[in-house]
Write an enzyme that holds these catalytic residues in place. Structure first.
Site, short mmCIF file in Angstrom:
data_model
loop_
_atom_site.label_atom_id
_atom_site.label_comp_id
_atom_site.label_asym_id
_atom_site.label_seq_id
_atom_site.Cartn_x
_atom_site.Cartn_y
_atom_site.Cartn_z
N TYR A 248 8.65 -10.54 -15.28
CA TYR A 248 7.61 -9.85 -14.50
C TYR A 248 6.25 -10.52 -14.71
CZ TYR A 248 3.88 -6.47 -13.57
OH TYR A 248 2.72 -5.88 -13.15
N ASN B 182 -1.58 1.51 -15.72
CA ASN B 182 -2.06 2.62 -14.88
C ASN B 182 -1.14 3.84 -15.02
OD1 ASN B 182 -3.86 1.78 -11.94
ND2 ASN B 182 -3.68 0.44 -13.70
N GLY C 92 3.07 1.82 -2.34
CA GLY C 92 3.47 2.03 -3.74
C GLY C 92 2.48 2.93 -4.46
N PHE C 93 2.61 2.97 -5.77
CA PHE C 93 1.80 3.87 -6.60
C PHE C 93 0.29 3.55 -6.52
CE2 PHE C 93 0.32 3.91 -11.26
CZ PHE C 93 -0.26 5.16 -11.18
N ILE C 94 -0.10 2.37 -6.97
CA ILE C 94 -1.54 2.09 -7.03
C ILE C 94 -2.09 1.85 -5.63
CG2 ILE C 94 -3.36 0.69 -8.08
CD1 ILE C 94 -1.39 -0.11 -10.26
N ARG D 288 -0.42 0.65 -25.59
CA ARG D 288 -0.88 0.32 -24.24
C ARG D 288 -2.28 0.91 -24.04
NH1 ARG D 288 2.72 -2.63 -25.01
NH2 ARG D 288 4.53 -3.11 -23.71
N PRO E 121 13.76 8.75 -23.94
CA PRO E 121 14.16 7.48 -24.59
C PRO E 121 12.97 6.61 -25.00
CG PRO E 121 14.40 7.31 -22.21
CD PRO E 121 13.89 8.68 -22.47
N THR F 57 10.43 -1.22 -0.62
CA THR F 57 11.50 -1.39 -1.59
C THR F 57 11.78 0.00 -2.18
OG1 THR F 57 10.01 -1.68 -3.47
CG2 THR F 57 10.57 -3.67 -2.21
N THR G 112 -2.32 -8.07 -13.58
CA THR G 112 -2.04 -7.21 -14.72
C THR G 112 -2.49 -7.82 -16.05
OG1 THR G 112 -0.16 -6.42 -16.04
CG2 THR G 112 0.30 -8.20 -14.54
N ASP G 113 -2.76 -6.96 -17.03
CA ASP G 113 -3.07 -7.44 -18.39
C ASP G 113 -1.90 -8.21 -18.99
OD1 ASP G 113 -1.39 -5.24 -18.79
OD2 ASP G 113 -2.75 -4.17 -20.15
N GLU G 114 -0.69 -7.98 -18.47
CA GLU G 114 0.50 -8.57 -19.07
C GLU G 114 0.53 -10.09 -18.94
OE1 GLU G 114 4.14 -6.37 -18.54
OE2 GLU G 114 3.03 -4.55 -18.07
N GLY H 276 0.79 -1.23 0.00
CA GLY H 276 0.00 0.00 0.00
C GLY H 276 0.82 1.28 0.00
N LYS I 227 3.89 -12.92 -12.24
CA LYS I 227 2.54 -12.45 -11.89
C LYS I 227 1.50 -13.51 -12.29
CE LYS I 227 1.19 -8.95 -10.56
NZ LYS I 227 0.91 -8.52 -9.14
P1 NAD Z 1 4.87 -0.03 -7.26
O1 NAD Z 1 6.16 -0.60 -7.73
O2 NAD Z 1 4.65 1.44 -7.30
O3 NAD Z 1 4.55 -0.50 -5.76
C1 NAD Z 1 4.80 -1.79 -5.29
C2 NAD Z 1 4.73 -1.73 -3.78
O4 NAD Z 1 4.93 -3.07 -3.29
C3 NAD Z 1 5.82 -0.86 -3.13
O5 NAD Z 1 5.27 -0.09 -2.09
C4 NAD Z 1 6.83 -1.87 -2.59
O6 NAD Z 1 7.56 -1.40 -1.47
C5 NAD Z 1 5.90 -3.02 -2.23
N1 NAD Z 1 6.57 -4.32 -2.20
C6 NAD Z 1 7.38 -4.88 -3.13
N2 NAD Z 1 7.79 -6.10 -2.74
C7 NAD Z 1 7.21 -6.32 -1.53
C8 NAD Z 1 7.21 -7.41 -0.63
N3 NAD Z 1 7.92 -8.52 -0.86
N4 NAD Z 1 6.47 -7.31 0.50
C9 NAD Z 1 5.76 -6.18 0.79
N5 NAD Z 1 5.74 -5.11 -0.03
C10 NAD Z 1 6.44 -5.18 -1.18
O7 NAD Z 1 3.77 -0.80 -8.12
P2 NAD Z 1 2.32 -0.39 -8.61
O8 NAD Z 1 2.41 0.16 -9.97
O9 NAD Z 1 1.63 0.36 -7.54
O10 NAD Z 1 1.66 -1.86 -8.74
C11 NAD Z 1 0.90 -2.42 -7.69
C12 NAD Z 1 0.28 -3.72 -8.18
O11 NAD Z 1 -0.54 -3.49 -9.32
C13 NAD Z 1 1.32 -4.77 -8.61
O12 NAD Z 1 0.89 -6.02 -8.16
C14 NAD Z 1 1.30 -4.70 -10.12
O13 NAD Z 1 1.67 -5.94 -10.70
C15 NAD Z 1 -0.15 -4.36 -10.37
N6 NAD Z 1 -0.42 -3.62 -11.61
C16 NAD Z 1 0.30 -2.51 -11.95
C17 NAD Z 1 -0.02 -1.81 -13.11
C18 NAD Z 1 0.72 -0.55 -13.51
O14 NAD Z 1 0.51 -0.05 -14.61
N7 NAD Z 1 1.54 0.04 -12.64
C19 NAD Z 1 -1.06 -2.25 -13.93
C20 NAD Z 1 -1.78 -3.40 -13.55
C21 NAD Z 1 -1.45 -4.07 -12.40
P1 TYD Z 2 6.21 0.75 -18.85
O1 TYD Z 2 5.75 2.02 -18.23
O2 TYD Z 2 7.52 0.16 -18.41
O3 TYD Z 2 5.02 -0.29 -18.69
P2 TYD Z 2 4.84 -1.80 -19.31
O4 TYD Z 2 6.10 -2.24 -19.91
O5 TYD Z 2 4.50 -2.57 -18.08
O6 TYD Z 2 3.72 -1.68 -20.29
O7 TYD Z 2 6.30 0.95 -20.41
C1 TYD Z 2 5.16 1.32 -21.18
C2 TYD Z 2 5.57 1.28 -22.64
O8 TYD Z 2 6.55 2.30 -22.87
C3 TYD Z 2 6.24 -0.02 -23.04
O9 TYD Z 2 5.86 -0.33 -24.38
C4 TYD Z 2 7.72 0.29 -23.00
C5 TYD Z 2 7.78 1.77 -23.39
N1 TYD Z 2 8.89 2.55 -22.77
C6 TYD Z 2 9.72 3.31 -23.61
O10 TYD Z 2 9.56 3.36 -24.84
N2 TYD Z 2 10.73 4.01 -23.01
C7 TYD Z 2 10.96 3.99 -21.69
O11 TYD Z 2 11.93 4.64 -21.21
C8 TYD Z 2 10.09 3.21 -20.85
C9 TYD Z 2 10.28 3.16 -19.37
C10 TYD Z 2 9.05 2.51 -21.45
#
Ligand code: NAD
Ligand code: TYD
Length: 329
Positions: free
Chosen positions: A141, A171, A10-12, A205, A196, A35, A117-119, A8, A145
């Site tokens: 990754y 997100n 982290g970002f989402i 995406r 880059p 982390t 995740t969709d991935e 909680g 997942k």
């Molecule tokens: P983030 O990297 O911003 O946050 C991850 C959080 O998890 C951090 O606070 C980190 O400290 C914590 N963490 C990592 N390893 C841990 C562990 N072993 N024990 C306890 N805490 C730990 O990631 P986010 O973008 O907020 O993603 C959150 C979730 O949503 C993830 O499961 C990710 O796979 C999923 N998700 C992310 C996206 C996206 O676009 N960012 C999209 C779909 C799903």
């Molecule tokens: P990212 O934010 O890493 O999300 P994901 O790989 O989980 O979709 O990347 C989004 C898209 O942007 C992906 O196609 C990779 C591309 N990308 C770049 O072109 N340059 C960059 O520096 C980064 C971080 C991502």
């Protein structure tokens, strides 16, 4: 509702906690390993209990889950590029950590929601994945997942644990660590650094504003059927190069800053999710990409105090390793 929110800080996760406190008055315990991606600052001013521990720490999890009505697990390693360079922590957190949480949820008879995740479905040239599409992950990754998702489902089938899975598309929004495409490009554009773009930049995406994902998770938690997975896709898709051009325009920076760099190995070309099932629970995305992106750029412009410590810390070394040989600045 009393929630244990793992990851909680982290970002989402932190956006989810903010939405839950504001819109539902929940009582929240956050468990987070902090982390490089997790930050206490992300929860600043929020009335939550905080446990500093990894989800793989059974004793800490056992204490934190006491009294919880549901566990929502965001805890993960989340950056594809880091999973290619160093997959170790992805395996530990997603496989072992998820198992520890599931065991705790089973011991306490607590509902469990896995954020995924969709991935996990891999890349799709046209059309959209449904929840019945096969899992075909491409990176360490997404593979770990997907493994976690399968383990979660096994706890429903084998032990009858009330599990739910929410698979979100990409997100974006406030508090996203600037290793990810959108915040990285916003901060570089604001600093006049090079942007880059991997390969031809034509990867697509499906962009989902973070508060929309947070509300979808809440909807699934309240109304989802145990054992089921729900896709949560954003309302708009966009090729990377166009995302970058829009960011440059919003920041008033020059397109000459774009630098095409070596493509990511195994780079998925396109992600797309059909969200009919979660819409059936009454959820709908509120934020179109154009509005959410403008709001995100505004947030990063106005919150330098949030990202300045990141840009000068671990991120600097990561950035050098990832891009240093190809771009300056
Ligand atoms: P983030 O990297 O911003 O946050 C991850 C959080 O998890 C951090 O606070 C980190 O400290 C914590 N963490 C990592 N390893 C841990 C562990 N072993 N024990 C306890 N805490 C730990 O990631 P986010 O973008 O907020 O993603 C959150 C979730 O949503 C993830 O499961 C990710 O796979 C999923 N998700 C992310 C996206 C996206 O676009 N960012 C999209 C779909 C799903
Ligand atoms: P990212 O934010 O890493 O999300 P994901 O790989 O989980 O979709 O990347 C989004 C898209 O942007 C992906 O196609 C990779 C591309 N990308 C770049 O072109 N340059 C960059 O520096 C980064 C971080 C991502």
């Amino acid at each position: 509702m009393r929630l244990l929110v793992c990851g909680g800080a982290g970002f989402i996760g932190s956006n989810f906690v903010r939405v839950r406190l504001r819109e539902h008055g929940d009582e929240v315990v956050v468990l987070d390993k902090l982390t490089y991606a997790g930050r206490r600052e992300n929860l600043a001013g929020l009335d939550v209990a905080f446990v500093h521990a990894g989800i793989e720490d059974a004793a800490a999890v056992g204490g934190a889950i006491e009294g919880a009505e549901a566990v929502v697990n965001f805890a993960a390693e989340t950056h594809v590029d880091r999973s290619i360079a160093e997959p170790d922590a992805f395996v530990t957190t997603h496989a072992f950590g998820t198992w520890v949480l599931l065991e705790a949820a089973r011991a306490h008879g607590v509902r469990y929601l896995q954020v995924s995740t969709d991935e996990v479905y891999g890349s799709i040239e046209s059309g959209s994945f449904t929840e019945r599409s096969p899992l075909a992950p491409s990176s360490p990754y997404s593979a770990t997942k997907a493994g976690a998702d399968l383990l979660v489902s096994s706890y429903f089938h084998t032990y009858g644990l009330k599990t739910l899975i929410c698979r979100g598309s990409n997100n974006y929004g406030p508090y996203q660590y600037p290793e990810k495409l959108i915040p990285l490009m916003v901060l570089n554009a604001l600093h006049g650094d090079r942007l880059p773009v991997y390969g031809d930049g034509m990867q697509v995406r499906n962009w989902l504003y973070v508060e929309d994902f947070a509300r979808a998770i809440g909807q699934v938690l309240a109304h989802g059927a145990p054992g089921e997975a729900y896709n949560v896709g954003g309302p708009d898709e966009c090729p990377n190069i166009e995302v970058v051009q829009r960011i440059l325009a919003l920041c008033g920076a020059d397109e000459a800053l774009i630098e095409h760099v070596t493509d990511r190995p195994g780079h998925d070309r396109r992600y797309s999710l059909g969200s009919e099932k979660v819409r059936g629970l009454g959820w709908q995305a509120r934020t179109r990409f154009a509005d959410g992106l403008a709001e995100t750029v505004r947030w990063y412009r106005e919150n330098a105090a949030w990202w300045e410590p990141i840009r000068s810390g671990e991120y600097r070394e990561y950035y050098q390793r990832q891009y240093g040989s190809q771009i300056k600045g």
